[in-house]
Every structure is written in structure tokens, then in C-alpha cells.
Design a protein around this motif. Structure first.
Motif, PDB file in Angstrom:
ATOM      1  N   SER A 190       0.741  46.699  59.986  1.00 48.41           N
ATOM      2  CA  SER A 190       0.181  47.877  60.652  1.00 48.41           C
ATOM      3  C   SER A 190      -0.183  47.574  62.104  1.00 48.41           C
ATOM      4  CB  SER A 190      -1.051  48.380  59.890  1.00 48.41           C
ATOM      5  OG  SER A 190      -2.042  47.366  59.813  1.00 48.41           O
ATOM      6  N   ASP A 191      -0.651  46.345  62.377  1.00 44.74           N
ATOM      7  CA  ASP A 191      -1.022  45.986  63.751  1.00 44.74           C
ATOM      8  C   ASP A 191       0.191  46.029  64.681  1.00 44.74           C
ATOM      9  OD1 ASP A 191      -3.618  45.614  62.962  1.00 44.74           O
ATOM     10  OD2 ASP A 191      -3.467  43.427  62.787  1.00 44.74           O
ATOM     11  N   ILE A 192       1.293  45.461  64.234  1.00 42.36           N
ATOM     12  CA  ILE A 192       2.503  45.429  65.066  1.00 42.36           C
ATOM     13  C   ILE A 192       3.141  46.813  65.126  1.00 42.36           C
ATOM     14  CG2 ILE A 192       4.773  44.389  65.366  1.00 42.36           C
ATOM     15  CD1 ILE A 192       2.331  42.565  65.912  1.00 42.36           C
ATOM     16  N   PHE A 193       3.061  47.567  64.025  1.00 42.35           N
ATOM     17  CA  PHE A 193       3.592  48.926  64.042  1.00 42.35           C
ATOM     18  C   PHE A 193       2.843  49.772  65.064  1.00 42.35           C
ATOM     19  CE2 PHE A 193       3.813  53.348  62.598  1.00 42.35           C
ATOM     20  CZ  PHE A 193       5.188  53.508  62.483  1.00 42.35           C
ATOM     21  N   SER A 194       1.540  49.576  65.151  1.00 42.73           N
ATOM     22  CA  SER A 194       0.739  50.315  66.128  1.00 42.73           C
ATOM     23  C   SER A 194       1.211  50.022  67.550  1.00 42.73           C
ATOM     24  CB  SER A 194      -0.741  49.942  65.978  1.00 42.73           C
ATOM     25  OG  SER A 194      -1.525  50.614  66.942  1.00 42.73           O
ATOM     26  N   LEU A 195       1.508  48.746  67.842  1.00 39.41           N
ATOM     27  CA  LEU A 195       2.012  48.371  69.167  1.00 39.41           C
ATOM     28  C   LEU A 195       3.407  48.949  69.403  1.00 39.41           C
ATOM     29  CD1 LEU A 195       0.919  44.613  69.223  1.00 39.41           C
ATOM     30  CD2 LEU A 195      -0.177  46.520  70.420  1.00 39.41           C
ATOM     31  N   LEU A 196       4.233  48.925  68.355  1.00 43.11           N
ATOM     32  CA  LEU A 196       5.588  49.470  68.457  1.00 43.11           C
ATOM     33  C   LEU A 196       5.556  50.957  68.796  1.00 43.11           C
ATOM     34  CD1 LEU A 196       8.696  49.313  67.974  1.00 43.11           C
ATOM     35  CD2 LEU A 196       8.217  49.802  65.557  1.00 43.11           C
ATOM     36  N   ILE A 197       4.714  51.699  68.091  1.00 40.65           N
ATOM     37  CA  ILE A 197       4.620  53.142  68.326  1.00 40.65           C
ATOM     38  C   ILE A 197       4.097  53.428  69.729  1.00 40.65           C
ATOM     39  CG2 ILE A 197       3.453  55.258  67.622  1.00 40.65           C
ATOM     40  CD1 ILE A 197       5.698  54.330  65.779  1.00 40.65           C
ATOM     41  N   GLU A 198       3.111  52.660  70.161  1.00 42.95           N
ATOM     42  CA  GLU A 198       2.569  52.881  71.507  1.00 42.95           C
ATOM     43  C   GLU A 198       3.640  52.633  72.564  1.00 42.95           C
ATOM     44  OE1 GLU A 198      -1.203  51.545  74.363  1.00 42.95           O
ATOM     45  OE2 GLU A 198      -1.035  50.771  72.306  1.00 42.95           O
ATOM     46  N   TYR A 199       4.453  51.593  72.369  1.00 47.92           N
ATOM     47  CA  TYR A 199       5.524  51.329  73.335  1.00 47.92           C
ATOM     48  C   TYR A 199       6.568  52.443  73.308  1.00 47.92           C
ATOM     49  CZ  TYR A 199       9.177  49.110  76.019  1.00 47.92           C
ATOM     50  OH  TYR A 199      10.130  48.861  76.985  1.00 47.92           O
ATOM     51  N   ILE A 200       6.880  52.947  72.121  1.00 47.93           N
ATOM     52  CA  ILE A 200       7.859  54.031  72.014  1.00 47.93           C
ATOM     53  C   ILE A 200       7.417  55.240  72.832  1.00 47.93           C
ATOM     54  CG2 ILE A 200       8.704  55.803  70.404  1.00 47.93           C
ATOM     55  CD1 ILE A 200       9.125  53.592  68.350  1.00 47.93           C
ATOM     56  N   TYR A 214       5.424  38.715  67.652  1.00 48.21           N
ATOM     57  CA  TYR A 214       5.659  39.531  66.466  1.00 48.21           C
ATOM     58  C   TYR A 214       6.282  40.888  66.807  1.00 48.21           C
ATOM     59  CZ  TYR A 214       3.434  36.126  63.464  1.00 48.21           C
ATOM     60  OH  TYR A 214       3.156  34.974  62.760  1.00 48.21           O
ATOM     61  N   LEU A 215       5.951  41.425  67.966  1.00 49.00           N
ATOM     62  CA  LEU A 215       6.594  42.673  68.384  1.00 49.00           C
ATOM     63  C   LEU A 215       8.057  42.413  68.736  1.00 49.00           C
ATOM     64  CD1 LEU A 215       6.220  45.672  68.878  1.00 49.00           C
ATOM     65  CD2 LEU A 215       5.472  45.154  71.212  1.00 49.00           C
ATOM     66  N   TYR A 216       8.326  41.249  69.314  1.00 44.41           N
ATOM     67  CA  TYR A 216       9.702  40.837  69.615  1.00 44.41           C
ATOM     68  C   TYR A 216      10.514  40.742  68.321  1.00 44.41           C
ATOM     69  CZ  TYR A 216      13.486  37.920  71.549  1.00 44.41           C
ATOM     70  OH  TYR A 216      14.709  37.413  71.936  1.00 44.41           O
ATOM     71  N   CYS A 217       9.922  40.158  67.289  1.00 43.12           N
ATOM     72  CA  CYS A 217      10.599  40.063  65.988  1.00 43.12           C
ATOM     73  C   CYS A 217      10.841  41.454  65.402  1.00 43.12           C
ATOM     74  CB  CYS A 217       9.763  39.235  65.021  1.00 43.12           C
ATOM     75  SG  CYS A 217       9.597  37.488  65.469  1.00 43.12           S
ATOM     76  N   ALA A 218       9.840  42.327  65.525  1.00 44.59           N
ATOM     77  CA  ALA A 218       9.971  43.684  64.983  1.00 44.59           C
ATOM     78  C   ALA A 218      11.060  44.465  65.700  1.00 44.59           C
ATOM     79  CB  ALA A 218       8.637  44.417  65.103  1.00 44.59           C
ATOM     80  N   ALA A 219      11.265  44.153  66.980  1.00 45.39           N
ATOM     81  CA  ALA A 219      12.253  44.887  67.776  1.00 45.39           C
ATOM     82  C   ALA A 219      13.678  44.648  67.304  1.00 45.39           C
ATOM     83  CB  ALA A 219      12.123  44.504  69.248  1.00 45.39           C
ATOM     84  N   GLU A 220      13.885  43.577  66.538  1.00 46.83           N
ATOM     85  CA  GLU A 220      15.224  43.357  65.985  1.00 46.83           C
ATOM     86  C   GLU A 220      15.499  44.353  64.862  1.00 46.83           C
ATOM     87  OE1 GLU A 220      18.177  39.683  64.859  1.00 46.83           O
ATOM     88  OE2 GLU A 220      16.022  39.368  64.643  1.00 46.83           O
ATOM     89  N   LYS A 221      14.453  44.710  64.111  1.00 48.66           N
ATOM     90  CA  LYS A 221      14.606  45.703  63.044  1.00 48.66           C
ATOM     91  C   LYS A 221      14.483  47.124  63.582  1.00 48.66           C
ATOM     92  CE  LYS A 221      12.590  42.787  59.402  1.00 48.66           C
ATOM     93  NZ  LYS A 221      11.469  42.674  58.427  1.00 48.66           N
ATOM     94  N   TYR A 222      13.612  47.281  64.582  1.00 51.96           N
ATOM     95  CA  TYR A 222      13.356  48.599  65.166  1.00 51.96           C
ATOM     96  C   TYR A 222      13.727  48.554  66.653  1.00 51.96           C
ATOM     97  CZ  TYR A 222      10.738  49.553  60.891  1.00 51.96           C
ATOM     98  OH  TYR A 222      10.375  49.740  59.576  1.00 51.96           O
ATOM     99  N   PRO A 223      15.023  48.639  66.958  1.00 51.85           N
ATOM    100  CA  PRO A 223      15.463  48.503  68.358  1.00 51.85           C
ATOM    101  C   PRO A 223      14.955  49.653  69.231  1.00 51.85           C
ATOM    102  CG  PRO A 223      17.304  48.293  66.806  1.00 51.85           C
ATOM    103  CD  PRO A 223      16.149  48.841  66.039  1.00 51.85           C
TER     104      PRO A 223
END
Length: 309
Positions: A190-200, A214-223
Motif C-alpha cells: 500500500s505504501d508503494i501503491f500510494s507513491l505510484l498513484i501520486e506520481y501518476i 521499491y517504486l522502481y521495482c513496481a514500475a516494471e509491473k506498472y509502467p
């Protein structure tokens, strides 16, 4: 009408009037003329009926015209973007945008008009900034949201399908299959998802070296366009040596989840920062507490980086 040598005129050829100049006056009312902007090989003797005084006012009387001005020039039945290269009495030499100087042409005022007002790059950038702020405000307010996301026990309410899908191809694929108002995701914290959504929504987010990892790792799944580069760039911000070393330890434990190319990019960016602060690194408490194998591996990488640079 009496003409004289050196006089600027217009010459009728192929149903069009072209700017030119009289070179010689021959017998039987013939005139040797030169077409303005054309080589001497096009000089020819013509009859009086095929020349006339320029019908337009002298170009240099138009105080608004200057060399370098962007205008539109008529050629055929269309108008083209051009720039003024030279100004002579009655005529203007133009260069058409995206064409070589082989296409430079002398034209009269009647074939010239001000360029349409174009939005400047600065204006485009300003408009883009305003648009980004508007999208960002939807993240803060959650107005008009049409999907709620559940990450384990935490909920993110009032998100917008169109924004998520437009910015991230993974969400685009998900929403093609899922039309429900609730979306459950279990492959990201949830912490990284929150950062992902804010960047989006905002194309910016505060990161430290560990969250960047961890956001870099998530970006491979969620480009998301620019996200990986943003994470790498954040490593060069004002980060403490302790935080960089903690990120390196974390990186060693998660790097297997990344493709080799992405793994190399993050490691290089992280080692670059550690090598630039090598003296501080060796004095830090975190460095001295590193596992022996990890310590040796890091020192070798830093040494190689220092040698390369």
C-alpha cells in the motif's frame, strides 16, 4: 510606357507574373530581362506586352517587414510558413520552412501575409503545467472518482479510471476486464501503491533511496512514462550516506525480481552516488556493519566505478 535599364519590373510567364529587372533594351521593343532569384541561364528577350511595372508597393516601404520575420508566403494556390531572408524594392526573398535554400523565392507583397499567431513553446509549457495542476487537484480532492482500489486491508477511494488507464498500460489492461467500482490488487504494498498513484496524477513524488528502489521495482509491473528515470534521478538528490547504504542492502535482497537490464541501471545509479561520497561511506556506521561478502562486493563495485570515471 518607357522602361529603362536596371528598372525593376514584373515579367509574364506561364500565366504568372514574376519579379525581374531589365538588363538591356533591344530593337523592335524587345527587352533582355533577368528573373529575380533565378540564374543568368534563365535570362531572355521578351516583348513589351510581357512586362509591366510592379503592381505592389515597394516592400521596403512596409516598416513592419524585417529580415528574419516569420511570415506566410503564397505559392501556387496554398500558403506556406516562411522566413524573410532579404528585402529589396518591391520584392521580398523568402525561405520556406523545412525546405532548403534551393526553394528560396522572391515574392511581392501581395503574396505575403503575417504568420498565423502560433502558441509559443513557453505558452505550451505553461498550458501543460496548468493541465498537470488540474489533474493533480483530482488526486487531492478525489472528485468525480469512479473506482476504489483495495490493497490488502487499505483502501484508496475516488480514483479515476481514465487517468490511471491513460498513464499506465497495466491499468489500461485491468480496466478492459474489470468494470466493477472496486478493484483488489495484491502484488504491491500500500505504501508503494500510494507513491505510484501520486506520481501518476502529479508526475512528481517525494522519494528517499529505499522508496525509490521499491517504486522502481513496481514500475516494471506498472509502467508509467518517466517513472523509472524519475526514481533513478532521485538518487542524486540530497540523500544521506546512511540512506544510500540502506537502499543498497535492500537492493541486494530484491534485485532478483528485476530484469537484468533494469537491475544494472539501478545498481549503477546507486553505486555512482556511493562512489561520489566514498570517504563518507567508509566512515559511516552502516558501512562498518555490512555483511562481509556484501562489504567486499560493494567496495569492488565502487573501486571499479572510480577507475572508470
Amino acid at each position: 510606357m518607357a522602361y529603362s535599364v536596371g528598372q525593376n519590373i514584373e515579367i509574364f510567364w506561364n500565366n504568372t507574373w514574376y519579379p525581374g529587372v531589365i538588363l538591356e533594351i533591344g530593337q523592335k521593343k524587345t527587352y533582355l530581362v533577368s528573373y529575380l532569384g533565378w540564374s543568368d541561364s534563365f535570362n531572355e528577350a521578351i516583348e513589351l506586352s510581357k512586362i509591366r511595372i510592379n503592381q505592389d508597393k515597394p516592400a521596403d516601404e512596409n516598416s513592419d517587414l524585417k529580415v528574419g520575420d516569420k511570415i506566410e508566403a503564397e505559392w501556387g494556390s496554398s500558403w506556406y510558413e516562411a522566413i524573410i531572408e532579404e528585402i529589396k524594392t518591391c520584392y521580398v526573398k523568402v525561405r520556406y520552412k523545412n525546405y532548403s535554400n534551393n526553394w528560396d523565392t522572391w515574392i511581392t507583397n501581395e503574396k505575403l501575409r503575417p504568420a498565423e499567431t502560433n502558441v509559443s513553446e513557453a505558452s505550451v509549457e505553461a498550458e501543460g503545467s496548468i493541465f498537470a495542476e488540474c489533474v493533480g487537484s483530482l488526486y487531492d480532492s478525489r472528485r468525480f472518482g469512479d473506482v476504489n482500489v483495495q490493497i490488502f486491508s487499505e483502501y484508496f477511494f475516488g480514483l479515476h479510471r481514465c487517468i490511471l488507464a491513460a498513464r499506465c498500460s497495466r491499468f489500461d489492461e485491468i480496466f478492459k476486464e474489470c468494470t466493477a467500482e472496486k478493484l483488489v490488487i495484491e502484488d504491491i504494498s500500500s505504501d508503494i501503491f500510494s507513491l505510484l498513484i501520486e506520481y501518476i496524477y502529479k508526475a512528481a513524488v517525494n522519494l528517499n533511496p529505499i522508496t525509490a528502489l521499491y517504486l522502481y521495482c513496481a514500475a516494471e509491473k506498472y509502467p508509467v512514462s518517466g517513472l523509472m528515470e524519475y526514481c533513478l534521478q532521485s538518487l542524486s538528490n540530497e540523500n544521506s550516506v546512511e540512506d544510500l547504504l540502506k537502499a543498497y542492502v535492500e537492493y541486494e535482497s530484491v534485485k532478483s525480481s528485476l530484469s537484468s537490464k533494469l537491475e544494472d541501471r539501478f545498481e549503477k545509479a546507486l553505486v555512482d552516488q556511493l562512489s561520489s561520497k566514498f570517504r563518507l561511506v567508509t566512515k559511516s556506521e552502516s558501512f562498518q556493519k555490512l555483511d562481509k561478502d556484501l562489504l567486499v562486493s560493494l567496495v569492488r563495485k565502487i573501486a571499479n566505478q572510480i577507475i572508470i570515471t
